[in-house]
Motif scaffolding. Sequence first.
Motif, PDB file in Angstrom:
ATOM      1  N   HIS B  18       0.792  -1.111  -0.148  1.00 11.45           N
ATOM      2  CA  HIS B  18      -0.086   0.153  -0.071  1.00 11.45           C
ATOM      3  C   HIS B  18       1.121   1.300  -0.019  1.00 11.45           C
ATOM      4  O   HIS B  18       0.796   2.141   0.847  1.00 11.45           O
ATOM      5  CB  HIS B  18      -0.857   0.168   1.348  1.00 11.45           C
ATOM      6  N   PRO B  19       1.600   1.674  -1.192  1.00 13.76           N
ATOM      7  CA  PRO B  19       2.672   2.551  -0.992  1.00 13.76           C
ATOM      8  C   PRO B  19       1.995   3.911  -1.055  1.00 13.76           C
ATOM      9  O   PRO B  19       2.609   5.046  -0.312  1.00 13.76           O
ATOM     10  CB  PRO B  19       3.355   2.440  -2.457  1.00 13.76           C
ATOM     11  N   GLU B  20       0.812   4.050  -1.386  1.00 15.50           N
ATOM     12  CA  GLU B  20       0.000   5.283  -1.280  1.00 15.50           C
ATOM     13  C   GLU B  20      -0.445   5.596   0.075  1.00 15.50           C
ATOM     14  O   GLU B  20      -0.714   6.891   0.394  1.00 15.50           O
ATOM     15  CB  GLU B  20      -1.232   5.447  -2.172  1.00 15.50           C
ATOM     16  N   LYS B  21      -0.107   4.872   1.078  1.00 12.57           N
ATOM     17  CA  LYS B  21      -0.668   5.133   2.584  1.00 12.57           C
ATOM     18  C   LYS B  21       0.283   4.865   3.219  1.00 12.57           C
ATOM     19  O   LYS B  21       0.993   3.614   3.248  1.00 12.57           O
ATOM     20  CB  LYS B  21      -1.913   4.356   3.093  1.00 12.57           C
ATOM     21  N   ASP B  22       0.791   5.717   4.538  1.00 14.41           N
ATOM     22  CA  ASP B  22       1.707   4.998   5.511  1.00 14.41           C
ATOM     23  C   ASP B  22       0.886   4.198   6.482  1.00 14.41           C
ATOM     24  O   ASP B  22      -0.323   4.346   6.384  1.00 14.41           O
ATOM     25  CB  ASP B  22       2.870   6.177   5.944  1.00 14.41           C
ATOM     26  N   PHE B  23       1.762   4.023   7.573  1.00 12.31           N
ATOM     27  CA  PHE B  23       0.965   3.105   8.558  1.00 12.31           C
ATOM     28  C   PHE B  23       0.045   4.049   9.319  1.00 12.31           C
ATOM     29  O   PHE B  23      -0.962   3.294   9.722  1.00 12.31           O
ATOM     30  CB  PHE B  23       2.219   2.472   9.581  1.00 12.31           C
ATOM     31  N   ARG B  24       0.341   5.178   9.447  1.00  8.75           N
ATOM     32  CA  ARG B  24      -0.609   6.201  10.295  1.00  8.75           C
ATOM     33  C   ARG B  24      -1.914   6.247   9.459  1.00  8.75           C
ATOM     34  O   ARG B  24      -3.062   6.212  10.212  1.00  8.75           O
ATOM     35  CB  ARG B  24       0.045   7.530  10.512  1.00  8.75           C
ATOM     36  N   LEU B  25      -1.865   6.523   8.343  1.00 13.14           N
ATOM     37  CA  LEU B  25      -3.089   6.544   7.417  1.00 13.14           C
ATOM     38  C   LEU B  25      -3.898   5.115   7.378  1.00 13.14           C
ATOM     39  O   LEU B  25      -5.229   5.304   7.571  1.00 13.14           O
ATOM     40  CB  LEU B  25      -2.771   7.080   5.932  1.00 13.14           C
ATOM     41  N   MET B  26      -2.871   4.166   7.300  1.00 13.85           N
ATOM     42  CA  MET B  26      -3.874   2.847   7.335  1.00 13.85           C
ATOM     43  C   MET B  26      -4.757   2.619   8.492  1.00 13.85           C
ATOM     44  O   MET B  26      -5.715   2.266   8.760  1.00 13.85           O
ATOM     45  CB  MET B  26      -2.846   1.483   7.173  1.00 13.85           C
ATOM     46  N   VAL B  27      -3.918   2.989   9.572  1.00 12.96           N
ATOM     47  CA  VAL B  27      -4.538   2.847  11.032  1.00 12.96           C
ATOM     48  C   VAL B  27      -5.945   3.888  10.982  1.00 12.96           C
ATOM     49  O   VAL B  27      -7.050   3.544  11.438  1.00 12.96           O
ATOM     50  CB  VAL B  27      -3.562   3.028  12.280  1.00 12.96           C
ATOM     51  N   ARG B  28      -5.530   5.050  10.343  1.00 11.09           N
ATOM     52  CA  ARG B  28      -6.548   5.766  10.415  1.00 11.09           C
ATOM     53  C   ARG B  28      -7.938   5.474   9.731  1.00 11.09           C
ATOM     54  O   ARG B  28      -9.105   5.549  10.183  1.00 11.09           O
ATOM     55  CB  ARG B  28      -6.123   7.261   9.932  1.00 11.09           C
ATOM     56  N   GLU B  29      -7.564   4.954   8.577  1.00 13.12           N
ATOM     57  CA  GLU B  29      -8.660   4.280   7.747  1.00 13.12           C
ATOM     58  C   GLU B  29      -9.571   3.427   8.539  1.00 13.12           C
ATOM     59  O   GLU B  29     -10.804   3.170   8.675  1.00 13.12           O
ATOM     60  CB  GLU B  29      -8.224   3.743   6.689  1.00 13.12           C
ATOM     61  N   ALA B  30      -8.929   2.325   9.112  1.00 13.61           N
ATOM     62  CA  ALA B  30      -9.404   1.138   9.935  1.00 13.61           C
ATOM     63  C   ALA B  30     -10.310   1.785  11.120  1.00 13.61           C
ATOM     64  O   ALA B  30     -11.278   1.550  11.450  1.00 13.61           O
ATOM     65  CB  ALA B  30      -8.416   0.249  10.316  1.00 13.61           C
ATOM     66  N   TYR B  31      -9.758   2.761  11.727  1.00 13.01           N
ATOM     67  CA  TYR B  31     -10.198   3.659  12.981  1.00 13.01           C
ATOM     68  C   TYR B  31     -11.526   4.421  12.551  1.00 13.01           C
ATOM     69  O   TYR B  31     -12.562   4.204  13.141  1.00 13.01           O
ATOM     70  CB  TYR B  31      -9.166   4.587  13.542  1.00 13.01           C
ATOM     71  N   ASP B  32     -11.316   5.088  11.517  1.00  7.95           N
ATOM     72  CA  ASP B  32     -12.701   5.889  10.969  1.00  7.95           C
ATOM     73  C   ASP B  32     -13.626   4.783  10.430  1.00  7.95           C
ATOM     74  O   ASP B  32     -14.943   4.783  10.938  1.00  7.95           O
ATOM     75  CB  ASP B  32     -12.281   6.647   9.771  1.00  7.95           C
ATOM     76  N   TYR B  33     -13.396   3.541  10.174  1.00 11.98           N
ATOM     77  CA  TYR B  33     -14.406   2.487   9.653  1.00 11.98           C
ATOM     78  C   TYR B  33     -15.130   2.313  11.047  1.00 11.98           C
ATOM     79  O   TYR B  33     -16.116   2.031  11.137  1.00 11.98           O
ATOM     80  CB  TYR B  33     -13.583   1.504   9.007  1.00 11.98           C
ATOM     81  N   ALA B  34     -14.420   1.925  12.139  1.00 14.51           N
ATOM     82  CA  ALA B  34     -14.790   1.308  13.337  1.00 14.51           C
ATOM     83  C   ALA B  34     -15.640   2.474  13.971  1.00 14.51           C
ATOM     84  O   ALA B  34     -16.692   2.111  14.374  1.00 14.51           O
ATOM     85  CB  ALA B  34     -13.646   1.129  14.313  1.00 14.51           C
ATOM     86  N   LEU B  35     -15.269   3.712  14.008  1.00  9.53           N
ATOM     87  CA  LEU B  35     -15.924   4.707  14.637  1.00  9.53           C
ATOM     88  C   LEU B  35     -17.236   5.039  13.667  1.00  9.53           C
ATOM     89  O   LEU B  35     -18.393   5.250  14.493  1.00  9.53           O
ATOM     90  CB  LEU B  35     -15.116   6.136  14.487  1.00  9.53           C
ATOM     91  N   SER B  36     -17.266   4.899  12.664  1.00  3.53           N
ATOM     92  CA  SER B  36     -18.675   5.046  11.604  1.00  3.53           C
ATOM     93  C   SER B  36     -19.717   4.227  12.149  1.00  3.53           C
ATOM     94  O   SER B  36     -21.027   4.380  11.814  1.00  3.53           O
ATOM     95  CB  SER B  36     -18.252   5.092  10.239  1.00  3.53           C
ATOM     96  N   HIS B  37     -19.275   3.064  12.727  1.00  5.06           N
ATOM     97  CA  HIS B  37     -20.443   1.762  13.000  1.00  5.06           C
ATOM     98  C   HIS B  37     -20.886   2.071  14.582  1.00  5.06           C
ATOM     99  O   HIS B  37     -21.635   1.250  14.873  1.00  5.06           O
ATOM    100  CB  HIS B  37     -20.034   0.406  12.762  1.00  5.06           C
ATOM    101  N   VAL B  38     -20.280   2.847  15.098  1.00  6.96           N
ATOM    102  CA  VAL B  38     -20.702   3.274  16.860  1.00  6.96           C
ATOM    103  C   VAL B  38     -20.891   4.863  16.457  1.00  6.96           C
ATOM    104  O   VAL B  38     -20.178   5.469  17.385  1.00  6.96           O
ATOM    105  CB  VAL B  38     -19.802   2.831  17.732  1.00  6.96           C
ATOM    106  N   PRO B  39     -21.730   5.329  15.959  1.00  4.86           N
ATOM    107  CA  PRO B  39     -22.235   6.765  15.866  1.00  4.86           C
ATOM    108  C   PRO B  39     -22.497   7.458  17.310  1.00  4.86           C
ATOM    109  O   PRO B  39     -21.950   8.773  17.479  1.00  4.86           O
ATOM    110  CB  PRO B  39     -23.264   7.195  14.815  1.00  4.86           C
ATOM    111  N   ARG B  40     -23.077   6.750  18.291  1.00  4.08           N
ATOM    112  CA  ARG B  40     -23.157   7.399  19.390  1.00  4.08           C
ATOM    113  C   ARG B  40     -21.689   7.518  20.287  1.00  4.08           C
ATOM    114  O   ARG B  40     -21.936   7.950  21.450  1.00  4.08           O
ATOM    115  CB  ARG B  40     -24.135   6.499  20.287  1.00  4.08           C
ATOM    116  N   LEU B  41     -20.860   6.622  19.821  1.00  2.00           N
ATOM    117  CA  LEU B  41     -19.677   6.982  20.578  1.00  2.00           C
ATOM    118  C   LEU B  41     -18.702   8.289  20.113  1.00  2.00           C
ATOM    119  O   LEU B  41     -18.283   8.444  18.947  1.00  2.00           O
ATOM    120  CB  LEU B  41     -18.663   5.797  20.214  1.00  2.00           C
ATOM    121  N   GLU B  42     -18.626   9.443  21.088  1.00  2.00           N
ATOM    122  CA  GLU B  42     -17.931  10.422  20.551  1.00  2.00           C
ATOM    123  C   GLU B  42     -16.250  10.300  20.825  1.00  2.00           C
ATOM    124  O   GLU B  42     -16.000   9.694  21.938  1.00  2.00           O
ATOM    125  CB  GLU B  42     -18.505  11.371  21.682  1.00  2.00           C
ATOM    126  N   PRO B  43     -15.565  10.783  20.042  1.00  3.97           N
ATOM    127  CA  PRO B  43     -14.190  10.386  20.207  1.00  3.97           C
ATOM    128  C   PRO B  43     -13.691  10.735  21.569  1.00  3.97           C
ATOM    129  O   PRO B  43     -12.518  10.438  22.160  1.00  3.97           O
ATOM    130  CB  PRO B  43     -13.439  11.212  18.969  1.00  3.97           C
TER     131      PRO B  43
END
Lengths: 160, 427
Positions: B18-43
């Motif tokens: 995945h040369p277009e994303k570094d490790f931080r962005l990959m984790v961010r994507e997975a994190y945003d995916y997880a957050l999007s499925h619990v909308p009542r959870l505020e960061p």
Amino acid sequence: MSKKIKIPETEEGTILFNTDPVIIKNHYEMDYIHSYAQDSPFFIGLTKGVLLGSECKECGYKYATPRMHCMYCGKETAWFELPETGKIHTWTTCYYGGEAFLKETPYNLILVEFDGVDTLFQSRLIGIKEDEIKIGMDVKAQFLRNSKFKITDVYFAPSS
Amino acid sequence: MKKVYLISGGITKFAKAHPEKDFRLMVREAYDYALSHVPRLEPSMIDGSVVSYFSDHFTRQLMAGAMVQDFLGLCPKPSRRVEGGGATGGLCIQSAYEAVASGRMKVIVAAGFETMSRVNTWKGNEFIALASDTNYDYPLGGFYTGYYAMMVVRHMHEFGTTPEQMACVSVKNHMNALHNPFAQHPADLTIEDVRKSEMVSWPLTRLDCCTMSDGAAVCILADEDTAFKVCDNPVLIKGVGTGTDCMRMADRPHGDVILLPNEKEDDYKDFKYPGVHSFRAGRTAAKMAYEHAGISNPLDELDFIELHDAYTSSEIQTYEDLGLCRYGEGGSFVEKGKPFLKDIDYGLELPEKAVIPVNPSGGLLASGHPVGATGIMQAVFSLWQLQGTIGKHFGTDKLQIKDAKRGLIHSHAGTGTYVAVTILEKT
């Protein structure tokens, strides 16, 4: 007017694989000052054609590799001389390996069992092809004449 | 100890690179995916994180965990890195569990990643081999496929296990992954394909081994109050177990079997354990997790398993460690068809009924093995199985196990040096 200050330009470039995204070659290499510390007598042993194991005088457990403290009773172990011959406990032939060893492929790895010793010893096996290697086969330790102070100073070959 | 729940998860697609994303962005994507499925959870409700990645050599960035924390916007909250070889992800989940169980945190993020594409495959094998004893094992030309080959050669000698039985594992896991859009290497294979692929270390071929991957995975864990407040279907962490063994497999004992509740001493007369054919750490972790979860017969009381199949051989060995069959019966367990999914045609003649799906996601063999993310990937897929939401996340419910109530995840390092087993239960 003050003189403009600049970093001197050099002629070194960067190896570039791609520009979208930018992928460059980043070299990384180093030498370590590595001490075998308490295991040093084992490596000295290899230079004399001797394999040293560790024996627990407290519980009698015998290790085929250096282990300064017994994993069962925690007591300090003593060095003892392993036999020169043993049997193949298990084996494989490697057709690939880590990059540093690719040029040596194919090579055989074995775990050797020694009579009266409780654990095994990992080594290379030479002089035999994949389809001839069998578990239980007798093997004998051989040593490099010009020691490199590495585990590869010892290797095994079929003894019969 | 407080009850701990998984409330959401996310992963990136695992890929060779995945040369277009570094490790931080990959984790961010997975994190945003997880957050999007619990909308009542505020960061703002998140108390901290545990970040896992295996190798500083692959990352070539120390404190990369701190950079993930920063990128997720979680500073100045607590965070730490957890590392334990191949079991890094499973240990990360358990560390996050401990933070909530102890009452220190109410909501925690477990995030893992690996970026293995930064070196070529054989350099990567060298890096991974540095997770064996660098005085005695690695300098011999030791590398992981070689170690696992030696272990399974002994398993074959002791129990009559065959390379074709191992190939059944490869066919199963690659075929399951055809229905998993996050998987790196889905494939429709035959036993012959597996046996005829390039030999890496006899008897393991390329298709007996997992591949190098880039990827990230994230799980969010919470205490009971928060879990039911923000999530309609949280999954309970019912049991955790962790085991260890000697770093050098040559040092492993040849003693007595550690028995599970469904086994007797008589089952193992004249049996030397674990030797190099079995994983004492896996058995220890399983026993501990079963005791914690109150499980006495794993085959009857679990509905699916996601286990660490870095090699087809280690999946077979792990059936035995987990007590799905007796030691020595792992080869016939897969050959008979017991760990397959009922509704998939594998092109194999399977003489018996499927009993417990093992690696319904495709496992490491087919999903990929970005080491620090792998154990978390298992938790994410298992969470979705138990929530009954595989269809929503995969775009097809082909891999959804009907009425799944309890699943087990198994994360494994070294030659069986660290093993983490976690049992998850639907609420």
